[in-house]
Design a protein around this motif. Sequence first.
Motif, short mmCIF file in Angstrom:
data_model
loop_
_atom_site.label_atom_id
_atom_site.label_comp_id
_atom_site.label_asym_id
_atom_site.label_seq_id
_atom_site.Cartn_x
_atom_site.Cartn_y
_atom_site.Cartn_z
N ALA A 139 1.41 82.51 -51.30
CA ALA A 139 2.20 81.42 -50.70
C ALA A 139 3.06 81.90 -49.30
O ALA A 139 3.39 81.24 -48.61
N VAL A 140 3.57 83.30 -49.63
CA VAL A 140 4.19 83.75 -48.35
C VAL A 140 3.32 84.17 -47.48
O VAL A 140 3.64 84.17 -46.15
N ALA A 141 2.22 85.10 -47.70
CA ALA A 141 1.47 85.58 -46.66
C ALA A 141 0.57 84.38 -46.04
O ALA A 141 0.25 85.04 -44.78
N ALA A 142 0.04 83.68 -46.64
CA ALA A 142 -0.99 82.53 -46.09
C ALA A 142 -0.42 82.03 -44.82
O ALA A 142 -0.93 82.16 -43.74
N PRO A 143 0.58 81.43 -44.81
CA PRO A 143 1.12 81.03 -43.29
C PRO A 143 1.37 81.97 -42.27
O PRO A 143 0.80 81.92 -41.21
N ILE A 144 1.96 83.20 -42.74
CA ILE A 144 2.15 84.26 -41.68
C ILE A 144 0.81 84.78 -41.23
O ILE A 144 0.50 85.04 -40.07
N VAL A 145 -0.30 84.97 -42.14
CA VAL A 145 -1.35 85.62 -41.63
C VAL A 145 -2.35 84.54 -40.83
O VAL A 145 -2.78 84.73 -39.76
N ALA A 146 -2.26 83.41 -41.17
CA ALA A 146 -2.91 82.35 -40.51
C ALA A 146 -2.35 82.01 -39.19
O ALA A 146 -3.03 81.69 -38.11
N THR A 279 -2.37 73.90 -47.60
CA THR A 279 -1.16 73.27 -46.62
C THR A 279 -0.58 74.38 -46.02
O THR A 279 -0.24 74.29 -44.79
N HIS A 280 0.01 75.48 -46.77
CA HIS A 280 0.49 76.52 -46.11
C HIS A 280 -0.23 77.20 -45.04
O HIS A 280 0.45 77.55 -44.00
N ALA A 281 -1.42 77.61 -45.42
CA ALA A 281 -2.17 78.12 -44.56
C ALA A 281 -2.53 77.40 -43.19
O ALA A 281 -2.52 77.83 -41.96
N CYS A 282 -2.93 76.02 -43.28
CA CYS A 282 -3.15 75.01 -42.13
C CYS A 282 -1.87 74.87 -41.45
O CYS A 282 -1.95 74.84 -40.09
N SER A 283 -0.69 74.86 -42.07
CA SER A 283 0.81 74.55 -41.21
C SER A 283 1.11 75.83 -40.52
O SER A 283 1.30 75.63 -39.32
N GLY A 284 0.74 76.91 -41.16
CA GLY A 284 1.01 78.06 -40.21
C GLY A 284 0.25 78.37 -39.13
O GLY A 284 0.46 79.00 -37.92
N ALA A 285 -1.24 78.03 -39.28
CA ALA A 285 -1.99 78.05 -38.33
C ALA A 285 -1.60 77.26 -37.12
O ALA A 285 -1.97 77.49 -35.93
N VAL A 286 -1.14 76.12 -37.37
CA VAL A 286 -0.83 74.92 -36.19
C VAL A 286 0.34 75.38 -35.68
O VAL A 286 0.26 75.31 -34.23
N MET A 287 1.32 76.04 -36.32
CA MET A 287 2.47 76.62 -35.44
C MET A 287 2.13 77.81 -34.85
O MET A 287 2.61 77.97 -33.37
N GLY A 288 1.21 78.70 -35.50
CA GLY A 288 0.81 79.89 -34.64
C GLY A 288 -0.09 79.37 -33.28
O GLY A 288 0.05 80.05 -32.18
N ALA A 289 -0.76 78.62 -33.49
CA ALA A 289 -1.36 78.04 -31.91
C ALA A 289 -0.76 77.26 -31.28
O ALA A 289 -0.86 77.43 -29.89
N GLY A 290 0.37 76.49 -31.67
CA GLY A 290 1.42 76.06 -30.90
C GLY A 290 2.23 77.14 -29.88
O GLY A 290 2.40 76.84 -28.66
N LEU A 291 2.29 78.18 -30.50
CA LEU A 291 2.98 79.55 -29.68
C LEU A 291 1.87 79.99 -29.16
O LEU A 291 2.35 81.11 -28.00
N GLY A 292 0.62 80.02 -29.16
CA GLY A 292 -0.34 80.77 -28.49
C GLY A 292 -0.75 80.41 -27.03
O GLY A 292 -1.14 81.06 -26.09
N ARG A 293 -0.25 79.04 -26.64
CA ARG A 293 -0.42 78.51 -25.50
C ARG A 293 0.97 78.81 -24.56
O ARG A 293 1.81 78.70 -25.13
N LYS A 294 0.45 79.30 -23.18
CA LYS A 294 1.70 79.54 -22.30
C LYS A 294 2.59 78.22 -22.10
O LYS A 294 2.01 77.27 -21.91
N GLY A 295 3.78 78.23 -22.46
CA GLY A 295 4.53 76.85 -22.53
C GLY A 295 4.64 76.19 -23.60
O GLY A 295 5.31 75.00 -23.61
N GLY A 296 3.72 76.37 -24.60
CA GLY A 296 4.05 75.73 -25.89
C GLY A 296 4.89 76.01 -26.81
O GLY A 296 5.52 77.07 -26.57
N VAL A 297 5.47 74.96 -27.26
CA VAL A 297 6.59 74.97 -28.43
C VAL A 297 6.18 74.45 -29.58
O VAL A 297 5.17 73.53 -30.00
N VAL A 298 6.90 74.61 -30.73
CA VAL A 298 6.96 74.31 -32.10
C VAL A 298 8.34 73.31 -32.16
O VAL A 298 9.46 73.89 -31.92
N ARG A 299 7.99 72.32 -32.91
CA ARG A 299 9.39 71.52 -33.14
C ARG A 299 10.14 71.87 -34.28
O ARG A 299 9.34 71.77 -35.32
#
Length: 421
Positions: A139-146, A279-299
């Motif tokens: 539960a803790v590792a999945a969103p971080i790794v993804a 859900t944890h894995a996919c949500s973590g991946a979405v936030m990571g992808a949001g930070l992966g673009r220059k100028g991208g932000v996470v709400r």
Amino acid sequence: MEHITLLLGIVIITALVFDFTNGFHDTANAMATTISTGALKPKTAVAMSAVLNLVGAFMSVEVAKTISKGLINEEGIQPEVIFAALVGAILWNLVTWLVGLPSSSSHALMGGLIGAAVASAGIGAVNGSVVVTKVLIPAVAAPIVAGVAAMLASRLTYKLGGKVGERTSTKGYRAGQIASAGLVSLAHGTNDAQKTMGIITLALVAGGALESGANPPVWVIVSAGLAIALGTSLGGWRIIRTMGSGLTDLQPQQGFAAQTSAASVILASSSLGFSLSTTHACSGAVMGAGLGRKGGVVRWSTATRMFIAWGLTLPAAALVASGAELVMRTGDVGVAAVAVFLVASCFAIWVISRRQVVDHHNVNEVEPAVEEPGVVTTAMAAVTVPPTVAAAGTIAAVTDEDLKATIPAAAPTPAAPAAAV
């Protein structure tokens, strides 16, 4: 088919209802980014996800074994305990769906199961080592790794895409998004559908219809796969909105990176028998992808609400399940009361959801957040000099009258004493 009693039949039906809610609650995991970037139309995306969830349900039973054999001790567990666990899980799923929060259906089920088992047979009924190694740590590792994988993948996709035209790059990554979304749906079926298989198998063992340690029968696999596919086909539009546009704004490159990273994590955990929260894995991946673009932000305001829901899932479902188990100790009357309570609660949540409908027509419409002005903003507004410029681009003089009108009136100051002669 095994000998099924009336109570056992009720438990099995309730388990399939949970599987159904799991389907529309977690549709966002696979298709939110695909819908938000326009790679697929909403209904097409949901139908594709439903079919692949069904296919994924037949690919493995490792997670089902974790639920049915490892999480709690089968000895002394009665069908009433399983029923209570499902009540807690279903209600938490529906409440979080109502408010559009992508919480974990898996943790809701496991929280309900733990709470009901402890209320029935004490803390010794739960295998603590399994809870820690196959539930809490993932539960803790999945969103971080993804999340880290998606962030790095997003940066790589932009770097590689810079060598071709923007139109060609966007078109290619949209096609890649469709393929990766299908992979996430397939992975979701291999993980989440199996949880219901495991819970039904556990109920059959508790009711004496199966021997202890038995694998899920074929009819259990088929029914669980169909239930989650049917739920997925309806689309959990409220959570799709949050995942697709509420957490961050994604471009096709980011959507492809997020889905590929999440699918890899989910499939790896399924092969190891980890009851991972997709859900944890996919949500973590979405936030990571949001930070992966220059100028991208996470709400982060939305992310914080989501994190709070994640933390509450296990204890909330456990609390409701333990209460239901205590009520059912009174016998058939208690079982009937819990069943009526579950049906009435589900109906009430559905009625409330009709007040503000979210469907495939408005799923990508995100209402802008209205924030109250802070202290600094208010203070600056109070002392801002009003423009007296007649034409744009000129700097006009500011009169004493302008300043007096801008600065709030202050209390009169006492006159200074006359200077001594």
